[in-house]
Motif scaffolding. Sequence first.
Motif, PDB file in Angstrom:
ATOM      1  N   VAL A   7       6.611   5.131   7.957  1.00 30.01           N
ATOM      2  CA  VAL A   7       6.316   6.395   7.291  1.00 30.01           C
ATOM      3  C   VAL A   7       6.939   7.541   8.089  1.00 30.01           C
ATOM      4  O   VAL A   7       7.135   7.442   9.309  1.00 30.01           O
ATOM      5  CB  VAL A   7       4.798   6.618   7.138  1.00 30.01           C
ATOM      6  N   MET A  64       0.830  -1.199   0.000  1.00 29.88           N
ATOM      7  CA  MET A  64       0.000   0.000   0.000  1.00 29.88           C
ATOM      8  C   MET A  64       0.868   1.255   0.000  1.00 29.88           C
ATOM      9  O   MET A  64       1.881   1.300   0.699  1.00 29.88           O
ATOM     10  CB  MET A  64      -0.872   0.051   1.264  1.00 29.88           C
ATOM     11  N   ASP A  65       0.450   2.273  -0.750  1.00 28.84           N
ATOM     12  CA  ASP A  65       1.153   3.546  -0.649  1.00 28.84           C
ATOM     13  C   ASP A  65       0.565   4.333   0.516  1.00 28.84           C
ATOM     14  O   ASP A  65      -0.432   3.929   1.137  1.00 28.84           O
ATOM     15  CB  ASP A  65       1.085   4.327  -1.960  1.00 28.84           C
ATOM     16  N   ILE A  66       1.157   5.474   0.817  1.00 32.96           N
ATOM     17  CA  ILE A  66       0.791   6.214   2.015  1.00 32.96           C
ATOM     18  C   ILE A  66      -0.663   6.671   1.981  1.00 32.96           C
ATOM     19  O   ILE A  66      -1.372   6.639   2.998  1.00 32.96           O
ATOM     20  CB  ILE A  66       1.749   7.413   2.216  1.00 32.96           C
ATOM     21  N   ASP A  67      -1.140   7.067   0.811  1.00 32.43           N
ATOM     22  CA  ASP A  67      -2.527   7.522   0.714  1.00 32.43           C
ATOM     23  C   ASP A  67      -3.502   6.384   0.977  1.00 32.43           C
ATOM     24  O   ASP A  67      -4.547   6.592   1.613  1.00 32.43           O
ATOM     25  CB  ASP A  67      -2.793   8.133  -0.670  1.00 32.43           C
ATOM     26  N   GLU A  68      -3.179   5.196   0.506  1.00 35.46           N
ATOM     27  CA  GLU A  68      -4.046   4.039   0.753  1.00 35.46           C
ATOM     28  C   GLU A  68      -4.076   3.673   2.234  1.00 35.46           C
ATOM     29  O   GLU A  68      -5.125   3.291   2.774  1.00 35.46           O
ATOM     30  CB  GLU A  68      -3.569   2.842  -0.074  1.00 35.46           C
ATOM     31  N   ILE A  69      -2.924   3.795   2.888  1.00 32.75           N
ATOM     32  CA  ILE A  69      -2.856   3.515   4.326  1.00 32.75           C
ATOM     33  C   ILE A  69      -3.747   4.475   5.091  1.00 32.75           C
ATOM     34  O   ILE A  69      -4.560   4.073   5.941  1.00 32.75           O
ATOM     35  CB  ILE A  69      -1.405   3.610   4.823  1.00 32.75           C
ATOM     36  N   TYR A  70      -3.629   5.761   4.786  1.00 32.31           N
ATOM     37  CA  TYR A  70      -4.433   6.760   5.483  1.00 32.31           C
ATOM     38  C   TYR A  70      -5.921   6.555   5.199  1.00 32.31           C
ATOM     39  O   TYR A  70      -6.763   6.698   6.097  1.00 32.31           O
ATOM     40  CB  TYR A  70      -4.011   8.169   5.074  1.00 32.31           C
ATOM     41  N   SER A 101       4.343  -0.798   6.969  1.00 29.80           N
ATOM     42  CA  SER A 101       5.112   0.307   6.401  1.00 29.80           C
ATOM     43  C   SER A 101       5.665   1.212   7.486  1.00 29.80           C
ATOM     44  O   SER A 101       5.072   1.378   8.555  1.00 29.80           O
ATOM     45  CB  SER A 101       4.216   1.152   5.476  1.00 29.80           C
ATOM     46  N   SER A 128      -0.506  -4.637   4.998  1.00 25.83           N
ATOM     47  CA  SER A 128       0.522  -3.616   4.815  1.00 25.83           C
ATOM     48  C   SER A 128       1.352  -3.509   6.083  1.00 25.83           C
ATOM     49  O   SER A 128       0.833  -3.629   7.192  1.00 25.83           O
ATOM     50  CB  SER A 128      -0.121  -2.263   4.492  1.00 25.83           C
TER      51      SER A 128
END
Length: 315
Positions: free
Chosen positions: A300, A1-7, A298, A296
């Motif tokens: 950040v 997942m990228d950061i936007d998907e995580i948020y 990650s 995920s």
Amino acid sequence: MDIDEIYKTIQDYLKEPPLVIWGSGATAGFGLPGMGTLKDEIGKALPSFDKTCTDLETELGKDKYETDLPRIRRIIREVVCNADIKAKENLLKNCEEFDGIRRLTQFCHDPHPKVMNVVSTNYDRILEYVWGYYGYQYTDGFDQHELSEFEESRFQDKDIINLMKVHGSLDWFDVDHDVRKITTDFGYDPVMIPPGKNKYRTTHKSPYRELMQKSDDAIKRASSFLVVGFGFNDEHITPLVSKKTKAGTPIVVVTMDITPTTEKELEKAKKVIYVEADADICKSRIRIIENGSSVSDSVVDGDYWKLNKFMDILQ
């Protein structure tokens, strides 16, 4: 997942106002003492205390401390109260330090029907100070008048913050067998429940009987959980939350360090997100686990394990 998907996933988990579970880790950053400090202070004041113990809960659960519990309550109250007063002074000097609480309250309370439910294991009054400072109406079962008595009917389903302090509060005292809110210690016995494996022995008495029922009902009705600084060591709250998460209620845990106990209790949760400090505390490790599988994991930039920063994700 990228950061936007995580948020986005965190936002989806908490899209309905969550039940907030507020533990000692949530106020450690404001100078409130943890178990280690309490252990040291009890050891200094109580000759019979085993200073080599590594688990205060287990130690105070031993029968030999039964007659010392009134004194232990007083020791704990004094230590916590000193830090609590300093935190209140800090709030007056620098309210921005407490802005995470204000923003969390706004996030949970502002949507219709303007109710926020909080289950807390803390004795301190940090939440109450912030709510008072910003003008939020709240109840812990007492009205906010000095010397008031507990009344269960004060908990409501709209236009209120319901604070269920299941271990008691610094300002609750036994006055002629009635529990009253007193901000000044006049020598009456505090009624806080001290740490210990037998701590719920007294919960058949008011106000703890009613508080346990209210917290149980709030947990059962919760559409999601936001857990801040709570280590899942409480023998009453933990099983109920674990049961709900196994049934699919989403849960987000925000704290500096995720404890092994937390992971064990939530290992069967269908939707869980852990937000904790990375080795570099200016960064955060965010793990999303669904149905027992990692979605995920990650690291950040940003200390999102702190409430002030975490609220950037939600607002």
